[in-house]
Design a protein around this motif. Structure first.
Motif, mmCIF file in Angstrom:
data_model
loop_
_atom_site.group_PDB
_atom_site.id
_atom_site.type_symbol
_atom_site.label_atom_id
_atom_site.label_comp_id
_atom_site.label_asym_id
_atom_site.label_seq_id
_atom_site.Cartn_x
_atom_site.Cartn_y
_atom_site.Cartn_z
ATOM 1 N N ASN A 115 0.817 -1.213 0.000
ATOM 2 C CA ASN A 115 0.000 0.000 0.000
ATOM 3 C C ASN A 115 0.856 1.271 0.000
ATOM 4 O OD1 ASN A 115 -2.461 1.322 -0.070
ATOM 5 N ND2 ASN A 115 -2.779 1.244 2.142
ATOM 6 N N ALA A 248 -1.276 -0.346 8.631
ATOM 7 C CA ALA A 248 -1.749 -0.814 7.332
ATOM 8 C C ALA A 248 -1.717 0.274 6.270
ATOM 9 C CB ALA A 248 -3.177 -1.365 7.464
ATOM 10 N N LYS A 250 -4.024 2.456 6.021
ATOM 11 C CA LYS A 250 -5.410 2.457 5.559
ATOM 12 C C LYS A 250 -6.313 3.392 6.364
ATOM 13 C CE LYS A 250 -8.130 -1.068 6.641
ATOM 14 N NZ LYS A 250 -9.374 -0.497 7.234
ATOM 15 N N ASP A 251 -6.312 3.252 7.690
ATOM 16 C CA ASP A 251 -7.285 3.971 8.515
ATOM 17 C C ASP A 251 -6.766 5.344 8.962
ATOM 18 O OD1 ASP A 251 -9.100 1.755 8.397
ATOM 19 O OD2 ASP A 251 -7.835 0.736 9.851
ATOM 20 N N GLY A 254 -5.331 6.877 6.032
ATOM 21 C CA GLY A 254 -6.408 7.219 5.110
ATOM 22 C C GLY A 254 -7.073 8.529 5.475
ATOM 23 N N TYR A 275 -9.223 6.519 -1.284
ATOM 24 C CA TYR A 275 -9.241 5.746 -0.033
ATOM 25 C C TYR A 275 -9.591 4.286 -0.295
ATOM 26 C CZ TYR A 275 -11.143 3.896 4.302
ATOM 27 O OH TYR A 275 -11.417 3.084 5.380
ATOM 28 N N SER A 278 -7.030 0.996 -0.677
ATOM 29 C CA SER A 278 -6.184 0.357 0.329
ATOM 30 C C SER A 278 -6.536 -1.094 0.608
ATOM 31 C CB SER A 278 -6.229 1.161 1.640
ATOM 32 O OG SER A 278 -5.531 2.369 1.510
ATOM 33 N N GLY A 279 -7.819 -1.399 0.760
ATOM 34 C CA GLY A 279 -8.212 -2.762 1.079
ATOM 35 C C GLY A 279 -7.749 -3.748 0.018
ATOM 36 N N LEU A 282 -3.905 -4.189 0.179
ATOM 37 C CA LEU A 282 -3.470 -4.990 1.323
ATOM 38 C C LEU A 282 -3.748 -6.472 1.103
ATOM 39 C CD1 LEU A 282 -4.673 -2.657 4.205
ATOM 40 C CD2 LEU A 282 -2.299 -3.171 3.594
ATOM 41 N N ASP A 314 -11.012 -3.946 5.301
ATOM 42 C CA ASP A 314 -11.664 -3.303 4.172
ATOM 43 C C ASP A 314 -11.418 -1.798 4.204
ATOM 44 O OD1 ASP A 314 -13.128 -3.083 1.887
ATOM 45 O OD2 ASP A 314 -15.076 -3.443 2.805
ATOM 46 N N SER A 315 -11.499 -1.180 3.047
ATOM 47 C CA SER A 315 -11.452 0.286 2.983
ATOM 48 C C SER A 315 -12.756 0.764 2.338
ATOM 49 C CB SER A 315 -10.227 0.777 2.211
ATOM 50 O OG SER A 315 -10.159 0.199 0.924
#
Length: 358
Positions: A115, A248, A250-251, A254, A275, A278-279, A282, A314-315
């Motif tokens: 990512n 990650a 991601k969060d 993100g 956004y 990302s999921g 990963l 998940d994103s």
């Protein structure tokens, strides 16, 4: 240009990301895409008409060289025009005149970190574009391999914002090789208790996990305001190129990335589309360091084998939208939040856009 171990993973990831873009239809008036598996593949809208294509080691017109003249197709595959591991940038210049467009590969092909991507190229509401090679985001860089550094070192990263907790930092420290950037780490000891309750996470259903994620995102604007305020101060001081990461990417990353893009004038729908990558990234590239982080007991590791893991990894744009909704409910607008909590008012927005938009 791509390491053999990551070719299939990155190719798979790009397929998934392309599908996500098609579903979201981000409102870019002019958009082009670049992938690297294993060659550069460029694609662009037919509306550009015939184009000349230039290549450069940086998004700088003074450094570019013409590599294709009067191209009438809407896609092109070619080997890297640069030697070594240097990343190539391409300038698409319409033959009919008008502004051209810089493009490069958004996702960087790395062995040990998933990512890792560039936030450049996105179009703003007033038809400027975020500059490439300025804003990078990733999962924790502690897994960077020696081969990865051969590429990362060419990016010239000057500052790194680490949004992981102290527990995460201690478990997987980053030992940067080569010329080290300045590091700025969060001082939060742990995540909120509801995000690290291993017993609860292990038994939680997917719907409950999604509700938990939306709740966490709703809290992030205030919870991470100190870190973001400091990050924007560094951007205003031109401490770039910069890398922002968490575990990650991601969060927490993100949300931070969303605020940067919003401050630069990128539409909310485009931000949600970015956004959503990302999921997929990963899942397509589960690096050893990320697997270890997910299995760490201090990081809520019991969730790794639970049904809730799908939701946690998940994103879903609904997660980030919960953060936007929370901001609007509490502050009235994202602009008001930026000004009141992050010290990014109209004057600072003007400065950021003059620094980081083409």
């Amino acid at each position: 240009m791509i390491l053999k171990k990551t070719t299939l993973a990155l190719a798979s990831a790009m397929t998934l990301v392309s599908a996500a873009h098609a579903q979201s239809a981000a409102p870019d008036a002019v958009r082009a895409e670049v992938t690297m598996a294993p060659h550069y593949t460029l694609s662009w809208p037919a509306g550009l008409g015939p184009i000349d294509i230039y290549a450069a080691p940086a998004p700088d017109q003074s450094k570019m060289t013409l590599i294709r003249h009067d191209v009438t197709a809407t896609s092109l595959s070619l080997a890297s025009p640069l030697s070594g591991r240097n990343r190539a940038y391409f300038y698409l210049k319409p033959r009919k005149g008008g502004a051209g467009l810089w493009v490069s590969n958004r996702i960087l092909p790395l062995e040990g970190v998933a990512n890792f991507r560039d936030m450049g190229g996105y179009e703003t509401t007033d038809h400027h574009h975020v500059r490439w090679d300025v804003f990078y985001r990733s999962a924790a860089p502690s897994g960077l391999t020696q081969a990865d550094y051969a590429l990362v070192d060419t990016l010239g990263i000057k500052s790194v914002t680490d949004l992981r907790t102290q527990a995460e930092q201690e478990k997987q420290p980053t030992h940067w090789q080569g010329a080290s950037p300045a590091f700025f780490a969060s001082e939060k000891p742990t995540l909120p208790a509801d995000m690290t309750d291993r017993t609860r996470l292990a038994t939680m259903g997917e719907a409950q996990a999604r509700a938990l994620m939306e709740g966490f995102y709703a809290k992030m604007p205030d919870y991470y305001a100190p870190e973001l305020k400091a990050l924007f101060a560094r951007l205003l001081a031109h401490q770039t190129p910069t890398l922002t990461h968490c575990t990650a990417g991601k969060d927490r990353t993100g949300f931070a990335s969303a605020m940067i893009l919003y401050a630069l004038g990128v539409p909310e729908q485009t931000i949600l589309t970015d956004y959503a990558m990302s999921g997929d990234l990963l899942r397509a590239h589960m690096t050893p360091s990320f697997k270890a982080a997910m299995a760490d007991q201090k990081n809520g590791g019991a969730m790794a084998a639970s049904p809730s893991m799908r939701a946690m990894l998940d994103s879903d744009p609904a997660y980030l939208k919960a953060a936007f909704d929370s901001i609007k409910k509490q502050y009235g607008s994202v602009d008001a939040y930026l000004a009141q909590k992050l010290d990014v008012g109209p004057q600072q927005l003007t400065t950021l856009r003059s620094l980081y938009l083409d």
